[in-house]
Design a protein around this motif. Structure first.
Motif, PDB file in Angstrom:
ATOM      1  N   PRO A 228       0.831  -1.212   0.000  1.00 32.73           N
ATOM      2  CA  PRO A 228       0.000   0.000   0.000  1.00 32.73           C
ATOM      3  C   PRO A 228       0.860   1.255   0.000  1.00 32.73           C
ATOM      4  O   PRO A 228       1.977   1.246   0.531  1.00 32.73           O
ATOM      5  CB  PRO A 228      -0.813  -0.125   1.301  1.00 32.73           C
ATOM      6  N   PRO A 229       0.377   2.323  -0.608  1.00 39.26           N
ATOM      7  CA  PRO A 229       1.148   3.565  -0.622  1.00 39.26           C
ATOM      8  C   PRO A 229       1.281   4.135   0.785  1.00 39.26           C
ATOM      9  O   PRO A 229       0.464   3.834   1.662  1.00 39.26           O
ATOM     10  CB  PRO A 229       0.304   4.493  -1.513  1.00 39.26           C
ATOM     11  N   PRO A 230       2.308   4.916   1.043  1.00 37.05           N
ATOM     12  CA  PRO A 230       2.463   5.503   2.383  1.00 37.05           C
ATOM     13  C   PRO A 230       1.305   6.437   2.705  1.00 37.05           C
ATOM     14  O   PRO A 230       0.765   7.114   1.817  1.00 37.05           O
ATOM     15  CB  PRO A 230       3.784   6.273   2.270  1.00 37.05           C
ATOM     16  N   LYS A 231       0.900   6.451   3.978  1.00 38.73           N
ATOM     17  CA  LYS A 231      -0.197   7.321   4.391  1.00 38.73           C
ATOM     18  C   LYS A 231       0.260   8.779   4.362  1.00 38.73           C
ATOM     19  O   LYS A 231       1.374   9.114   4.767  1.00 38.73           O
ATOM     20  CB  LYS A 231      -0.661   6.949   5.799  1.00 38.73           C
ATOM     21  N   LEU A 232      -0.618   9.628   3.867  1.00 32.55           N
ATOM     22  CA  LEU A 232      -0.324  11.059   3.787  1.00 32.55           C
ATOM     23  C   LEU A 232      -1.113  11.801   4.851  1.00 32.55           C
ATOM     24  O   LEU A 232      -2.238  11.424   5.184  1.00 32.55           O
ATOM     25  CB  LEU A 232      -0.705  11.601   2.402  1.00 32.55           C
ATOM     26  N   ASP A 233      -0.540  12.872   5.371  1.00 34.67           N
ATOM     27  CA  ASP A 233      -1.322  13.740   6.241  1.00 34.67           C
ATOM     28  C   ASP A 233      -2.411  14.401   5.403  1.00 34.67           C
ATOM     29  O   ASP A 233      -2.347  14.402   4.162  1.00 34.67           O
ATOM     30  CB  ASP A 233      -0.430  14.786   6.921  1.00 34.67           C
ATOM     31  N   LEU A 234      -3.423  14.950   6.061  1.00 40.58           N
ATOM     32  CA  LEU A 234      -4.596  15.453   5.346  1.00 40.58           C
ATOM     33  C   LEU A 234      -4.235  16.530   4.332  1.00 40.58           C
ATOM     34  O   LEU A 234      -4.709  16.498   3.189  1.00 40.58           O
ATOM     35  CB  LEU A 234      -5.631  15.980   6.343  1.00 40.58           C
ATOM     36  N   ALA A 235      -3.422  17.492   4.720  1.00 37.43           N
ATOM     37  CA  ALA A 235      -3.074  18.580   3.792  1.00 37.43           C
ATOM     38  C   ALA A 235      -2.362  18.040   2.558  1.00 37.43           C
ATOM     39  O   ALA A 235      -2.669  18.428   1.426  1.00 37.43           O
ATOM     40  CB  ALA A 235      -2.204  19.616   4.507  1.00 37.43           C
ATOM     41  N   SER A 236      -1.402  17.115   2.751  1.00 36.30           N
ATOM     42  CA  SER A 236      -0.670  16.554   1.619  1.00 36.30           C
ATOM     43  C   SER A 236      -1.588  15.738   0.728  1.00 36.30           C
ATOM     44  O   SER A 236      -1.495  15.799  -0.505  1.00 36.30           O
ATOM     45  CB  SER A 236       0.484  15.677   2.122  1.00 36.30           C
ATOM     46  N   PHE A 237      -2.493  14.968   1.337  1.00 30.97           N
ATOM     47  CA  PHE A 237      -3.427  14.182   0.535  1.00 30.97           C
ATOM     48  C   PHE A 237      -4.301  15.089  -0.313  1.00 30.97           C
ATOM     49  O   PHE A 237      -4.500  14.846  -1.510  1.00 30.97           O
ATOM     50  CB  PHE A 237      -4.305  13.315   1.433  1.00 30.97           C
ATOM     51  N   MET A 238      -4.837  16.149   0.297  1.00 30.64           N
ATOM     52  CA  MET A 238      -5.733  17.028  -0.446  1.00 30.64           C
ATOM     53  C   MET A 238      -5.017  17.710  -1.595  1.00 30.64           C
ATOM     54  O   MET A 238      -5.536  17.773  -2.714  1.00 30.64           O
ATOM     55  CB  MET A 238      -6.341  18.071   0.508  1.00 30.64           C
ATOM     56  N   GLU A 239      -3.818  18.210  -1.355  1.00 27.89           N
ATOM     57  CA  GLU A 239      -3.112  18.938  -2.410  1.00 27.89           C
ATOM     58  C   GLU A 239      -2.564  18.003  -3.489  1.00 27.89           C
ATOM     59  O   GLU A 239      -2.319  18.433  -4.620  1.00 27.89           O
ATOM     60  CB  GLU A 239      -1.994  19.770  -1.793  1.00 27.89           C
ATOM     61  N   THR A 240      -2.378  16.723  -3.145  1.00 26.21           N
ATOM     62  CA  THR A 240      -1.879  15.763  -4.121  1.00 26.21           C
ATOM     63  C   THR A 240      -3.003  15.135  -4.935  1.00 26.21           C
ATOM     64  O   THR A 240      -2.884  14.954  -6.158  1.00 26.21           O
ATOM     65  CB  THR A 240      -1.082  14.649  -3.416  1.00 26.21           C
ATOM     66  N   HIS A 241      -4.114  14.807  -4.283  1.00 29.09           N
ATOM     67  CA  HIS A 241      -5.125  13.972  -4.920  1.00 29.09           C
ATOM     68  C   HIS A 241      -6.481  14.639  -5.149  1.00 29.09           C
ATOM     69  O   HIS A 241      -7.269  14.133  -5.953  1.00 29.09           O
ATOM     70  CB  HIS A 241      -5.351  12.709  -4.084  1.00 29.09           C
ATOM     71  N   LEU A 242      -6.779  15.721  -4.468  1.00 34.34           N
ATOM     72  CA  LEU A 242      -8.126  16.293  -4.579  1.00 34.34           C
ATOM     73  C   LEU A 242      -8.216  17.270  -5.742  1.00 34.34           C
ATOM     74  O   LEU A 242      -7.307  18.073  -5.958  1.00 34.34           O
ATOM     75  CB  LEU A 242      -8.504  17.006  -3.270  1.00 34.34           C
ATOM     76  N   ARG A 243      -9.344  17.195  -6.453  1.00 41.55           N
ATOM     77  CA  ARG A 243      -9.610  18.134  -7.549  1.00 41.55           C
ATOM     78  C   ARG A 243     -10.994  18.731  -7.336  1.00 41.55           C
ATOM     79  O   ARG A 243     -11.953  18.014  -7.036  1.00 41.55           O
ATOM     80  CB  ARG A 243      -9.585  17.426  -8.906  1.00 41.55           C
ATOM     81  N   LEU A 244     -11.119  20.028  -7.503  1.00 45.71           N
ATOM     82  CA  LEU A 244     -12.419  20.684  -7.426  1.00 45.71           C
ATOM     83  C   LEU A 244     -13.024  20.728  -8.823  1.00 45.71           C
ATOM     84  O   LEU A 244     -12.344  21.096  -9.789  1.00 45.71           O
ATOM     85  CB  LEU A 244     -12.276  22.097  -6.861  1.00 45.71           C
ATOM     86  N   PRO A 245     -14.292  20.364  -8.962  1.00 45.10           N
ATOM     87  CA  PRO A 245     -14.902  20.287 -10.295  1.00 45.10           C
ATOM     88  C   PRO A 245     -15.249  21.654 -10.849  1.00 45.10           C
ATOM     89  O   PRO A 245     -15.604  22.581 -10.110  1.00 45.10           O
ATOM     90  CB  PRO A 245     -16.175  19.466 -10.039  1.00 45.10           C
ATOM     91  N   ALA A 246     -15.161  21.799 -12.155  1.00 43.73           N
ATOM     92  CA  ALA A 246     -15.609  23.015 -12.823  1.00 43.73           C
ATOM     93  C   ALA A 246     -17.123  23.125 -12.673  1.00 43.73           C
ATOM     94  O   ALA A 246     -17.846  22.144 -12.729  1.00 43.73           O
ATOM     95  CB  ALA A 246     -15.232  22.967 -14.300  1.00 43.73           C
ATOM     96  N   GLY A 247     -17.596  24.321 -12.441  1.00 47.07           N
ATOM     97  CA  GLY A 247     -19.025  24.537 -12.270  1.00 47.07           C
ATOM     98  C   GLY A 247     -19.478  24.475 -10.840  1.00 47.07           C
ATOM     99  O   GLY A 247     -20.486  25.071 -10.469  1.00 47.07           O
ATOM    100  N   ALA A 248     -18.715  23.785 -10.000  1.00 49.42           N
ATOM    101  CA  ALA A 248     -19.074  23.684  -8.582  1.00 49.42           C
ATOM    102  C   ALA A 248     -18.117  24.472  -7.712  1.00 49.42           C
ATOM    103  O   ALA A 248     -18.279  24.538  -6.502  1.00 49.42           O
ATOM    104  CB  ALA A 248     -19.084  22.223  -8.132  1.00 49.42           C
ATOM    105  N   SER A 249     -17.111  25.077  -8.331  1.00 49.61           N
ATOM    106  CA  SER A 249     -16.118  25.831  -7.574  1.00 49.61           C
ATOM    107  C   SER A 249     -15.670  27.034  -8.381  1.00 49.61           C
ATOM    108  O   SER A 249     -15.588  26.981  -9.619  1.00 49.61           O
ATOM    109  CB  SER A 249     -14.914  24.938  -7.250  1.00 49.61           C
ATOM    110  N   ALA A 250     -15.357  28.120  -7.666  1.00 52.12           N
ATOM    111  CA  ALA A 250     -14.840  29.315  -8.340  1.00 52.12           C
ATOM    112  C   ALA A 250     -13.415  29.096  -8.834  1.00 52.12           C
ATOM    113  O   ALA A 250     -12.952  29.788  -9.731  1.00 52.12           O
ATOM    114  CB  ALA A 250     -14.875  30.501  -7.376  1.00 52.12           C
ATOM    115  N   MET A 251     -12.719  28.109  -8.241  1.00 50.56           N
ATOM    116  CA  MET A 251     -11.340  27.819  -8.632  1.00 50.56           C
ATOM    117  C   MET A 251     -11.193  26.319  -8.851  1.00 50.56           C
ATOM    118  O   MET A 251     -10.675  25.603  -7.996  1.00 50.56           O
ATOM    119  CB  MET A 251     -10.368  28.322  -7.559  1.00 50.56           C
ATOM    120  N   PRO A 252     -11.691  25.789  -9.987  1.00 53.76           N
ATOM    121  CA  PRO A 252     -11.627  24.351 -10.240  1.00 53.76           C
ATOM    122  C   PRO A 252     -10.198  23.869 -10.450  1.00 53.76           C
ATOM    123  O   PRO A 252      -9.297  24.648 -10.742  1.00 53.76           O
ATOM    124  CB  PRO A 252     -12.460  24.194 -11.511  1.00 53.76           C
ATOM    125  N   GLY A 253     -10.028  22.555 -10.304  1.00 54.26           N
ATOM    126  CA  GLY A 253      -8.719  21.957 -10.519  1.00 54.26           C
ATOM    127  C   GLY A 253      -8.063  21.560  -9.213  1.00 54.26           C
ATOM    128  O   GLY A 253      -8.713  21.348  -8.196  1.00 54.26           O
TER     129      GLY A 253
END
Length: 319
Positions: free
Chosen positions: A19-44
């Motif tokens: 399994p991949p190493p566990k990431l802290d919440l901030a690192s996980f969000m900035e590495t893996h999370l994407r905001l959808p176009a149309g649902a956010s003022a700053m998608p991506g």
């Protein structure tokens, strides 16, 4: 001679399934999370602001059991909650229970916030599937995933709270929750975490009435962190408060920040730089295990949270 290639192949196979190493919440969000176009003022790709990162770091800290966020709208708190859920789904499986005031709030949280972000994020896409209730039937607000579960329940139905056990408890808009004949839904929800020694309880809300506010009372019991920025005029740290905002009579669009240290007037164009350099300061370091955060929309860099727009909203509400 044959042993070396076989051993190397075995190690490659082990690496594939490790399994991949566990990431802290901030690192996980900035590495893996994407905001959808149309649902956010700053998608991506997500880029956390310093005030968001401080809260995320507290949630990831194993020494902190409780996190309380006394907040306004437009400060990115809901994004943190979605990121937290995503982190446990893909990064650190655990039973997660989220409690919101009403059934419509619970469904809206799933449909309008969780599902769009999961669909837009390759790491999370399809991870929750269709979900299942206690009998195994698919439901909108009860989801299972490998190693854990996500259950989102309304506070107005206390029986729902008794039916679940959770390591991670999220309580959103606590001040909109009413005590029922069976007691406080917040206390009932907290009881569902007692079997976990490493539980995490995250409560956030916009305060409603100071005398009866759950979040104000919880913040008072915490280490009471405040977010301070350094204005360009003198560089002295200050927690930005509504009393520091002023504008010419009848011209709220010209609202600016009056520095309480040197009395200089700081204009909106400097806000983003001030917020980027902001830091959380703990005012009660003697309190351990309970991180409390207080923040308001004045530090938000969203276009609809400019000082001018907030001043105009204030005047409209005053009327």
């Amino acid at each position: 001679m044959l042993a070396d290639p076989v051993e190397a192949a075995l190690w490659r196979a082990f690496d594939h399934f490790r399994p991949p190493p566990k990431l802290d919440l901030a690192s996980f969000m900035e590495t893996h999370l994407r905001l959808p176009a149309g649902a956010s003022a700053m998608p991506g790709r997500i880029r956390l602001h310093p005030h968001q990162r401080g809260i995320a770091d507290a949630i990831s800290d194993p020494e902190i059991e409780r996190v309380t966020v006394q907040k306004s709208a437009r400060v990115g708190y809901s994004t943190l909650l979605v990121g937290l859920i995503g982190s446990h789904v893909a990064n650190e499986p655990a039973p997660v229970l989220a409690v919101l005031p009403t059934e419509s709030d619970a469904r809206s949280f799933v449909v309008d916030q969780i599902e769009p972000v999961f669909d837009a994020s390759p790491t999370l896409r399809g991870k929750l599937g269709a979900g299942a209730d206690e009998s195994g039937r698919n439901t909108l607000v009860h989801r299972r995933y490998p190693g854990g579960s996500l259950k989102i329940v309304p506070a107005k139905a206390p029986r729902n709270l008794r039916a679940h056990t959770a390591k991670i408890l999220i309580i959103d808009e606590a001040d909109a929750m009413e005590t029922t004949a069976e007691g406080s839904p917040i206390k009932l929800a907290e009881m569902r975490t007692l079997t976990f020694s490493d539980r995490k309880i995250i409560m956030g809300s916009t305060p409603v009435f100071e005398e009866t506010s759950h979040v104000i009372r919880a913040y008072a019991e915490s280490d009471q962190r405040v977010f301070e920025v350094a204005p360009p005029c003198c560089g002295q740290p200050v927690e930005m408060m509504w009393s520091h905002i002023e504008w010419p009579e009848g011209e709220p669009d010209l609202a600016a920040f009056r520095c309480p240290h040197c009395d200089s007037l700081v204009h909106e164009k400097h806000k983003a730089e001030m917020v980027a350099g902001g830091v959380w300061r703990i005012t009660r370091p003697e309190v351990k295990g309970h991180a409390g955060f207080r923040l308001n929309a004045l530090i938000s860099t969203l276009p609809n949270a400019s000082w001018g727009k907030l001043a105009a909203e204030f005047l409209t509400a005053k009327k």
